[in-house]
Design a protein around this motif. Structure first.
Motif, PDB file in Angstrom:
ATOM      1  N   ALA A 104       0.847  -1.183   0.000  1.00 42.11           N
ATOM      2  CA  ALA A 104       0.000   0.000   0.000  1.00 42.11           C
ATOM      3  C   ALA A 104       0.886   1.238   0.000  1.00 42.11           C
ATOM      4  CB  ALA A 104      -0.897   0.000   1.233  1.00 42.11           C
ATOM      5  N   SER A 105       0.369   2.273  -0.618  1.00 41.06           N
ATOM      6  CA  SER A 105       1.079   3.541  -0.684  1.00 41.06           C
ATOM      7  C   SER A 105       0.130   4.653  -0.276  1.00 41.06           C
ATOM      8  CB  SER A 105       1.584   3.782  -2.107  1.00 41.06           C
ATOM      9  OG  SER A 105       2.254   5.020  -2.199  1.00 41.06           O
ATOM     10  N   ALA A 121       5.460   3.981   0.500  1.00 42.76           N
ATOM     11  CA  ALA A 121       4.806   2.681   0.336  1.00 42.76           C
ATOM     12  C   ALA A 121       5.470   1.663   1.243  1.00 42.76           C
ATOM     13  CB  ALA A 121       4.908   2.213  -1.111  1.00 42.76           C
ATOM     14  N   GLU A 122       4.695   0.672   1.629  1.00 40.90           N
ATOM     15  CA  GLU A 122       5.237  -0.440   2.390  1.00 40.90           C
ATOM     16  C   GLU A 122       4.739  -1.734   1.775  1.00 40.90           C
ATOM     17  OE1 GLU A 122       5.411  -2.190   6.889  1.00 40.90           O
ATOM     18  OE2 GLU A 122       5.119  -0.044   6.603  1.00 40.90           O
ATOM     19  N   MET A 123       5.675  -2.642   1.542  1.00 38.12           N
ATOM     20  CA  MET A 123       5.353  -3.951   0.964  1.00 38.12           C
ATOM     21  C   MET A 123       5.137  -4.962   2.089  1.00 38.12           C
ATOM     22  SD  MET A 123       5.711  -3.548  -2.341  1.00 38.12           S
ATOM     23  CE  MET A 123       6.804  -3.600  -3.718  1.00 38.12           C
ATOM     24  N   GLN A 127       9.637  -4.231   2.954  1.00 36.01           N
ATOM     25  CA  GLN A 127      10.352  -3.205   2.203  1.00 36.01           C
ATOM     26  C   GLN A 127       9.576  -1.892   2.237  1.00 36.01           C
ATOM     27  OE1 GLN A 127      10.572  -5.265  -1.592  1.00 36.01           O
ATOM     28  NE2 GLN A 127      12.781  -5.547  -1.313  1.00 36.01           N
ATOM     29  N   VAL A 128      10.316  -0.802   2.335  1.00 37.39           N
ATOM     30  CA  VAL A 128       9.725   0.530   2.352  1.00 37.39           C
ATOM     31  C   VAL A 128      10.250   1.291   1.150  1.00 37.39           C
ATOM     32  CG1 VAL A 128       9.580   2.700   3.648  1.00 37.39           C
ATOM     33  CG2 VAL A 128       9.539   0.511   4.859  1.00 37.39           C
ATOM     34  N   GLY A 129       9.378   2.048   0.521  1.00 32.39           N
ATOM     35  CA  GLY A 129       9.790   2.808  -0.643  1.00 32.39           C
ATOM     36  C   GLY A 129       9.136   4.166  -0.683  1.00 32.39           C
ATOM     37  N   LYS A 130       9.604   4.965  -1.604  1.00 32.40           N
ATOM     38  CA  LYS A 130       9.050   6.283  -1.835  1.00 32.40           C
ATOM     39  C   LYS A 130       8.567   6.318  -3.282  1.00 32.40           C
ATOM     40  CE  LYS A 130       9.823  10.893  -0.278  1.00 32.40           C
ATOM     41  NZ  LYS A 130      10.710  11.817   0.381  1.00 32.40           N
ATOM     42  N   PHE A 131       7.419   6.981  -3.511  1.00 30.38           N
ATOM     43  CA  PHE A 131       6.833   7.035  -4.839  1.00 30.38           C
ATOM     44  C   PHE A 131       6.478   8.465  -5.197  1.00 30.38           C
ATOM     45  CE2 PHE A 131       6.565   2.697  -3.730  1.00 30.38           C
ATOM     46  CZ  PHE A 131       6.484   1.976  -4.909  1.00 30.38           C
ATOM     47  N   TRP A 132       6.567   8.779  -6.479  1.00 25.55           N
ATOM     48  CA  TRP A 132       6.240  10.101  -6.997  1.00 25.55           C
ATOM     49  C   TRP A 132       5.367   9.929  -8.230  1.00 25.55           C
ATOM     50  CZ3 TRP A 132      10.977   8.212  -5.727  1.00 25.55           C
ATOM     51  CH2 TRP A 132      11.644   8.815  -4.661  1.00 25.55           C
ATOM     52  N   ALA A 133       4.344  10.751  -8.378  1.00 28.86           N
ATOM     53  CA  ALA A 133       3.474  10.718  -9.553  1.00 28.86           C
ATOM     54  C   ALA A 133       3.284  12.133 -10.056  1.00 28.86           C
ATOM     55  CB  ALA A 133       2.126  10.089  -9.201  1.00 28.86           C
ATOM     56  N   GLY A 134       3.392  12.312 -11.363  1.00 37.65           N
ATOM     57  CA  GLY A 134       3.187  13.634 -11.943  1.00 37.65           C
ATOM     58  C   GLY A 134       3.738  13.722 -13.351  1.00 37.65           C
TER      59      GLY A 134
END
Length: 162
Positions: A104-105, A121-123, A127-134
């Motif tokens: 989920a993010s 986001a976390e899997m 695992q933890v991540g960062k997301f960008w949209a644009g």
């Protein structure tokens, strides 16, 4: 007034459930062939980075206030899911990858000048991540948030390749 809200809530839940089942019927392989065309369905590119491993996700979201998301990772996983904008203006997404991971993010920041939504986001595997949209991710990384480049295991140039 309350009954109208309740009806909208029930209809919204039914639409989301039918949309989710329709997305599953499409299948991940077919979903990957959908092209990004903002004039048709408000498609927006997004990228992501798993902070510790440097795994990169590239994909797109469809819809103005919610819809499908589709992504491929640099490790070879294909992911599909759904995103929506909440009443508070926060974006949330749930996704599943064909390598067994899901997650989920939550997008909690919107940078207006470049039109970039930023989230974490976390899997399910931790695992933890960062997301960008644009639409102007290059300008965001170059002009607005160059310090983010220093804290990422992913190279921005690799993330922005189409």
């Amino acid at each position: 007034m309350k009954s109208k809200r309740f009806v909208r809530f029930i209809l919204g839940c039914a639409l989301k459930a039918s949309f989710a089942s329709a997305l599953l019927e499409i299948g991940q392989a077919q979903a990957q062939t959908v092209q990004c065309d903002s004039t048709e369905d408000y498609c927006v590119p997004f990228v992501g980075c798993i902070e510790k491993t440097g795994e990169i996700f590239r994909g797109r979201t469809h819809g103005l206030v919610g819809g499908p998301l589709i992504a491929d990772s640099s490790s070879g996983a294909s992911c599909v899911g759904l995103w929506e904008k909440t009443y508070l203006g926060i974006g949330v997404a749930r996704f599943e990858c064909d390598d067994g991971r899901n997650g989920a993010s939550v997008y909690t920041y919107f940078e207006e000048r470049t039109g970039t939504a930023v989230g974490k986001a976390e899997m399910t595997n931790g695992q933890v991540g960062k997301f960008w949209a644009g639409w102007n991710l290059e300008a965001y990384f170059r002009e607005v948030a160059p310090e983010e480049r220093q804290s990422m295991a992913c190279e921005v140039n690799e993330m922005l390749l189409s």
